[in-house]
Design a protein around this motif. Structure first.
Motif, PDB file in Angstrom:
ATOM      1  N   ALA A  87       0.829  -1.206   0.000  1.00 24.60           N
ATOM      2  CA  ALA A  87       0.000   0.000   0.000  1.00 24.60           C
ATOM      3  C   ALA A  87       0.867   1.260   0.000  1.00 24.60           C
ATOM      4  N   ILE A  88       1.935   1.251   0.772  1.00 23.91           N
ATOM      5  CA  ILE A  88       2.833   2.407   0.815  1.00 23.91           C
ATOM      6  C   ILE A  88       3.544   2.580  -0.522  1.00 23.91           C
ATOM      7  N   ALA A  89       3.983   1.465  -1.130  1.00 26.15           N
ATOM      8  CA  ALA A  89       4.652   1.544  -2.432  1.00 26.15           C
ATOM      9  C   ALA A  89       3.705   2.092  -3.500  1.00 26.15           C
ATOM     10  N   ALA A  90       2.460   1.629  -3.494  1.00 23.46           N
ATOM     11  CA  ALA A  90       1.487   2.114  -4.477  1.00 23.46           C
ATOM     12  C   ALA A  90       1.214   3.607  -4.277  1.00 23.46           C
ATOM     13  N   ALA A  91       1.115   4.040  -3.030  1.00 18.22           N
ATOM     14  CA  ALA A  91       0.871   5.457  -2.756  1.00 18.22           C
ATOM     15  C   ALA A  91       2.052   6.310  -3.214  1.00 18.22           C
ATOM     16  N   ALA A  92       3.280   5.824  -3.004  1.00 14.71           N
ATOM     17  CA  ALA A  92       4.459   6.578  -3.437  1.00 14.71           C
ATOM     18  C   ALA A  92       4.503   6.693  -4.952  1.00 14.71           C
ATOM     19  N   MET A  93       4.186   5.606  -5.637  1.00 14.25           N
ATOM     20  CA  MET A  93       4.187   5.643  -7.116  1.00 14.25           C
ATOM     21  C   MET A  93       3.118   6.605  -7.624  1.00 14.25           C
ATOM     22  N   LEU A  94       1.970   6.613  -6.978  1.00 14.46           N
ATOM     23  CA  LEU A  94       0.895   7.511  -7.388  1.00 14.46           C
ATOM     24  C   LEU A  94       1.315   8.968  -7.203  1.00 14.46           C
ATOM     25  N   ILE A  95       1.956   9.254  -6.084  1.00 12.84           N
ATOM     26  CA  ILE A  95       2.390  10.626  -5.819  1.00 12.84           C
ATOM     27  C   ILE A  95       3.398  11.077  -6.863  1.00 12.84           C
ATOM     28  N   VAL A  96       4.360  10.209  -7.177  1.00 16.72           N
ATOM     29  CA  VAL A  96       5.375  10.560  -8.167  1.00 16.72           C
ATOM     30  C   VAL A  96       4.740  10.752  -9.538  1.00 16.72           C
ATOM     31  N   ALA A  97       3.782   9.899  -9.884  1.00 14.81           N
ATOM     32  CA  ALA A  97       3.148   9.989 -11.198  1.00 14.81           C
ATOM     33  C   ALA A  97       2.288  11.243 -11.327  1.00 14.81           C
ATOM     34  N   LEU A  98       1.688  11.677 -10.230  1.00 11.72           N
ATOM     35  CA  LEU A  98       0.772  12.806 -10.302  1.00 11.72           C
ATOM     36  C   LEU A  98       1.416  14.149  -9.997  1.00 11.72           C
ATOM     37  N   LEU A  99       2.678  14.149  -9.607  1.00  9.23           N
ATOM     38  CA  LEU A  99       3.348  15.419  -9.343  1.00  9.23           C
ATOM     39  C   LEU A  99       3.435  16.238 -10.622  1.00  9.23           C
ATOM     40  N   PRO A 100       3.054  17.490 -10.544  1.00 10.51           N
ATOM     41  CA  PRO A 100       3.161  18.306 -11.757  1.00 10.51           C
ATOM     42  C   PRO A 100       4.629  18.550 -12.103  1.00 10.51           C
ATOM     43  N   ARG A 101       4.894  18.477 -13.347  1.00  6.69           N
ATOM     44  CA  ARG A 101       6.259  18.712 -13.816  1.00  6.69           C
ATOM     45  C   ARG A 101       6.499  20.218 -13.890  1.00  6.69           C
ATOM     46  N   ALA A 102       7.617  20.661 -13.400  1.00  9.84           N
ATOM     47  CA  ALA A 102       7.968  22.081 -13.461  1.00  9.84           C
ATOM     48  C   ALA A 102       8.355  22.423 -14.898  1.00  9.84           C
ATOM     49  N   PRO A 103       7.811  23.488 -15.442  1.00 10.75           N
ATOM     50  CA  PRO A 103       8.167  23.848 -16.815  1.00 10.75           C
ATOM     51  C   PRO A 103       9.643  24.241 -16.891  1.00 10.75           C
ATOM     52  N   GLN A 104      10.261  23.844 -17.967  1.00 12.38           N
ATOM     53  CA  GLN A 104      11.673  24.175 -18.190  1.00 12.38           C
ATOM     54  C   GLN A 104      11.738  25.586 -18.747  1.00 12.38           C
ATOM     55  N   THR A 105      12.177  26.504 -17.968  1.00 11.21           N
ATOM     56  CA  THR A 105      12.298  27.889 -18.420  1.00 11.21           C
ATOM     57  C   THR A 105      13.782  28.242 -18.491  1.00 11.21           C
ATOM     58  N   ARG A 106      14.104  29.000 -19.491  1.00  6.07           N
ATOM     59  CA  ARG A 106      15.485  29.457 -19.641  1.00  6.07           C
ATOM     60  C   ARG A 106      15.648  30.797 -18.971  1.00  6.07           C
ATOM     61  N   VAL A 107      16.701  30.903 -18.234  1.00  2.00           N
ATOM     62  CA  VAL A 107      17.002  32.171 -17.588  1.00  2.00           C
ATOM     63  C   VAL A 107      17.787  33.007 -18.598  1.00  2.00           C
ATOM     64  N   PRO A 108      17.278  34.197 -18.898  1.00  2.00           N
ATOM     65  CA  PRO A 108      17.996  35.016 -19.883  1.00  2.00           C
ATOM     66  C   PRO A 108      19.351  35.441 -19.310  1.00  2.00           C
ATOM     67  N   PRO A 109      20.326  35.580 -20.181  1.00  2.00           N
ATOM     68  CA  PRO A 109      21.640  36.011 -19.694  1.00  2.00           C
ATOM     69  C   PRO A 109      21.534  37.421 -19.115  1.00  2.00           C
ATOM     70  N   PRO A 110      22.332  37.714 -18.121  1.00  2.00           N
ATOM     71  CA  PRO A 110      22.241  39.042 -17.514  1.00  2.00           C
ATOM     72  C   PRO A 110      22.542  40.127 -18.538  1.00  2.00           C
ATOM     73  N   SER A 111      21.811  41.200 -18.404  1.00  5.13           N
ATOM     74  CA  SER A 111      22.020  42.311 -19.338  1.00  5.13           C
ATOM     75  C   SER A 111      23.363  42.966 -19.011  1.00  5.13           C
ATOM     76  N   PRO A 112      23.998  43.488 -20.003  1.00  2.00           N
ATOM     77  CA  PRO A 112      25.291  44.130 -19.740  1.00  2.00           C
ATOM     78  C   PRO A 112      25.087  45.341 -18.833  1.00  2.00           C
ATOM     79  N   THR A 113      26.047  45.534 -17.976  1.00  2.00           N
ATOM     80  CA  THR A 113      25.931  46.643 -17.041  1.00  2.00           C
ATOM     81  C   THR A 113      26.140  47.955 -17.783  1.00  2.00           C
ATOM     82  N   PRO A 114      25.284  48.938 -17.477  1.00  2.00           N
ATOM     83  CA  PRO A 114      25.455  50.226 -18.156  1.00  2.00           C
ATOM     84  C   PRO A 114      26.749  50.896 -17.690  1.00  2.00           C
ATOM     85  N   GLN A 115      27.488  51.350 -18.647  1.00  2.00           N
ATOM     86  CA  GLN A 115      28.764  52.001 -18.338  1.00  2.00           C
ATOM     87  C   GLN A 115      28.825  53.373 -19.018  1.00  2.00           C
ATOM     88  N   VAL A 116      29.587  54.234 -18.399  1.00  2.00           N
ATOM     89  CA  VAL A 116      29.782  55.591 -18.926  1.00  2.00           C
ATOM     90  C   VAL A 116      31.282  55.829 -18.989  1.00  2.00           C
TER      91      VAL A 116
END
Length: 156
Positions: free
Chosen positions: A94-123
């Motif tokens: 019962a515990i094994a079945a519950a663990a498998m169910l939890i893993v199967a139903l966990l929402p997958r986090a969307p793969q988002t790309r982090v944009p590269p940092p913008s260049p620092t403004p210089q003067v």
């Protein structure tokens, strides 16, 4: 004698009367009151019936080895654990079945790309490149170090 209904000790007096532990003078006063007060008479009669039932009640005989069996049973319950094998076998699947169910139903986090940092403004000032973020951070630090009540312009 005051009515038992109005006396804060009325219930105790009635119990003592029915138990036969009330002193003779109080018993005589109460019996005289019971002849004149129907409410107290009914209460005394109900209390007498309770005492009579208790006098007639016979407890069941206890076996000679009752204490020994009781203490053995208490000791046996103290040794039993919830994880004993008879309980563990049905719980594992019962515990094994519950663990498998939890893993199967966990929402997958969307793969988002982090944009590269913008260049620092210089003067460029006097032929040197100055990072504006560093200048801003330095000014914020100076404001934080300024004593309360003194403006940053009076320091300069």
């Amino acid at each position: 004698m005051t009515c038992l209904q109005n006396d804060p000790q009325g219930a105790e007096i009635l119990m003592d009367y029915c138990a036969g532990t009330l002193d003779a003078a109080s018993t005589a006063q109460l019996e005289a009151h019971l002849q004149n007060c129907a409410v107290c008479n009914r209460a005394a009669e109900a209390q007498r019936k309770v005492w009579q039932a208790l006098d007639e009640w016979k407890p069941e005989e206890v076996s000679l080895d009752f204490d020994q069996r009781l203490y053995a049973r208490i000791a046996a319950e103290g040794r039993e654990r919830w994880w004993r094998p008879s309980l563990r076998r049905p719980l594992v699947p019962a515990i094994a079945a519950a663990a498998m169910l939890i893993v199967a139903l966990l929402p997958r986090a969307p793969q988002t790309r982090v944009p590269p940092p913008s260049p620092t403004p210089q003067v460029v000032v006097a032929g040197q490149r100055i990072d504006l973020r560093q200048v801003e951070q330095a000014l914020d630090d100076m404001d934080m170090l300024t004593p309360v009540g003194q403006s940053s312009s009076s320091r300069l």
